[in-house]
Design a protein around this motif. Sequence first.
Motif, PDB file in Angstrom:
ATOM      1  N   THR A  27      31.358  39.022  43.531  1.00 44.22           N
ATOM      2  CA  THR A  27      31.567  39.538  42.419  1.00 44.22           C
ATOM      3  C   THR A  27      31.399  38.715  41.035  1.00 44.22           C
ATOM      4  OG1 THR A  27      33.816  39.687  42.595  1.00 44.22           O
ATOM      5  CG2 THR A  27      32.588  41.397  43.783  1.00 44.22           C
ATOM      6  N   TYR A  95      25.960  49.903  42.475  1.00 47.89           N
ATOM      7  CA  TYR A  95      25.748  49.568  41.136  1.00 47.89           C
ATOM      8  C   TYR A  95      24.248  48.994  41.159  1.00 47.89           C
ATOM      9  CZ  TYR A  95      29.593  48.829  37.828  1.00 47.89           C
ATOM     10  OH  TYR A  95      30.578  49.130  36.908  1.00 47.89           O
ATOM     11  N   ILE A 166      37.089  49.716  33.133  1.00 49.93           N
ATOM     12  CA  ILE A 166      36.127  49.121  34.104  1.00 49.93           C
ATOM     13  C   ILE A 166      35.630  50.216  34.843  1.00 49.93           C
ATOM     14  CG2 ILE A 166      36.969  46.757  33.995  1.00 49.93           C
ATOM     15  CD1 ILE A 166      38.337  47.352  36.747  1.00 49.93           C
ATOM     16  N   GLU A 168      34.695  51.109  38.306  1.00 48.42           N
ATOM     17  CA  GLU A 168      34.921  50.464  39.730  1.00 48.42           C
ATOM     18  C   GLU A 168      34.304  51.385  40.612  1.00 48.42           C
ATOM     19  OE1 GLU A 168      38.830  49.785  40.924  1.00 48.42           O
ATOM     20  OE2 GLU A 168      38.851  47.890  40.306  1.00 48.42           O
ATOM     21  N   ASP A 170      34.028  52.446  44.765  1.00 53.03           N
ATOM     22  CA  ASP A 170      34.771  52.337  46.104  1.00 53.03           C
ATOM     23  C   ASP A 170      33.655  53.092  47.171  1.00 53.03           C
ATOM     24  OD1 ASP A 170      36.471  52.676  48.394  1.00 53.03           O
ATOM     25  OD2 ASP A 170      37.636  54.385  47.623  1.00 53.03           O
ATOM     26  N   HIS A 179      41.659  48.646  32.707  1.00 52.84           N
ATOM     27  CA  HIS A 179      41.564  47.042  33.212  1.00 52.84           C
ATOM     28  C   HIS A 179      42.864  47.060  34.034  1.00 52.84           C
ATOM     29  CE1 HIS A 179      41.148  42.780  33.252  1.00 52.84           C
ATOM     30  NE2 HIS A 179      39.953  43.053  33.226  1.00 52.84           N
ATOM     31  N   LYS A 280      38.589  40.094  43.335  1.00 58.25           N
ATOM     32  CA  LYS A 280      37.450  40.377  43.029  1.00 58.25           C
ATOM     33  C   LYS A 280      37.334  40.299  41.545  1.00 58.25           C
ATOM     34  CE  LYS A 280      37.539  44.609  44.573  1.00 58.25           C
ATOM     35  NZ  LYS A 280      37.099  45.959  44.912  1.00 58.25           N
ATOM     36  N   ARG A 283      39.251  41.747  37.678  1.00 61.26           N
ATOM     37  CA  ARG A 283      40.777  41.770  37.918  1.00 61.26           C
ATOM     38  C   ARG A 283      41.245  40.638  37.283  1.00 61.26           C
ATOM     39  NH1 ARG A 283      41.802  44.707  43.929  1.00 61.26           N
ATOM     40  NH2 ARG A 283      40.852  46.519  43.379  1.00 61.26           N
TER      41      ARG A 283
END
Length: 321
Positions: A27, A95, A166, A168, A170, A179, A280, A283
């Motif tokens: 990532t 993505y 951000i 994200e 899942d 963040h 990842k 973070r």
Amino acid sequence: MVHKIKLIQSDTVSDISNICGNINLTTSVDTLGASFNFSVARNINDSNYVVTETIKNGDIIKFQNDSTSENIFTGIIIDTTTNRFSKDIKCLDFYFYLNNNKVIKQFNELNASACIEDLLKSIGAEIGTIENIATSIDKIYKNRTVAEIIEDILKIVNEETGKKYILEIDETTFSLVPHKKIKVEVENNIFGMPVLNESIINMKNVVLVVSNDQEEESIYAEVKDSEGIKKYGMLQEIIEVDPDKDDISKVRNIASQKLSELNRVNTKVTLPVLGNDELKAGRTLEIEIKEFDIKDEFLIKSCTHTFKKGHHICNLELEVS
């Protein structure tokens, strides 16, 4: 094997963990999304490897922690290379669709959350939690990818509010969240030799906010660090905003936020640690690196997990946040 690789072809799910190797998961905050690469053993004369011949681009791969049942990666196969005794597989998470769909969008004083939700809906993405962000977006985007537009919107939010968000993912669901910081023990898991890099190549100690109208030369706001200029020389950044910006406090805040972000020595560390699924890109970690007498909060710029012969290793690229 602690982690399992599952191949999903329509309604058929196959556990192919036992014939997989050379596994790595990466990532990065620069590329958005995760990539997952591995190889599958191949033998056309052995029925145990029949599944290898069926693996095609467009199939779905799930990578899971077998002991916790936690899903680590879900993505689509985008590239296959077949050799005599193996097949190399490259996957990207969902993505992929944000990075590969260009759109035309016009937002008229619409809040950032609604803009991002609209962008995700435009390509049929599954939507989870969307944090409420009131920052108003008044902009036309042409021939830009969905990912590029979302990145620009979040940049505007950060410049005006100082807050970072951000997007994200899942499995197949996207959520817009603040963040986040995570607490992961890495100090006692560091091995090998950490590498420290300190640079002023991207430092700026003067920030001007001006109109994006090419015929207007007005400076709306200027902030500077006089002591920094004395030490490093003048390093100036210019931020362009719409010419109808009439909120002086907002414009000054944009300048101050950008100076706070850029007016520093950039500190990066490359750090090898024992693997942890929670690590990842995007973070932050609070860690101490005794070799460099550093104890600070770091942003994970990139993170590569390698799984080989039962060992899980993680190489981190960190930056002081």
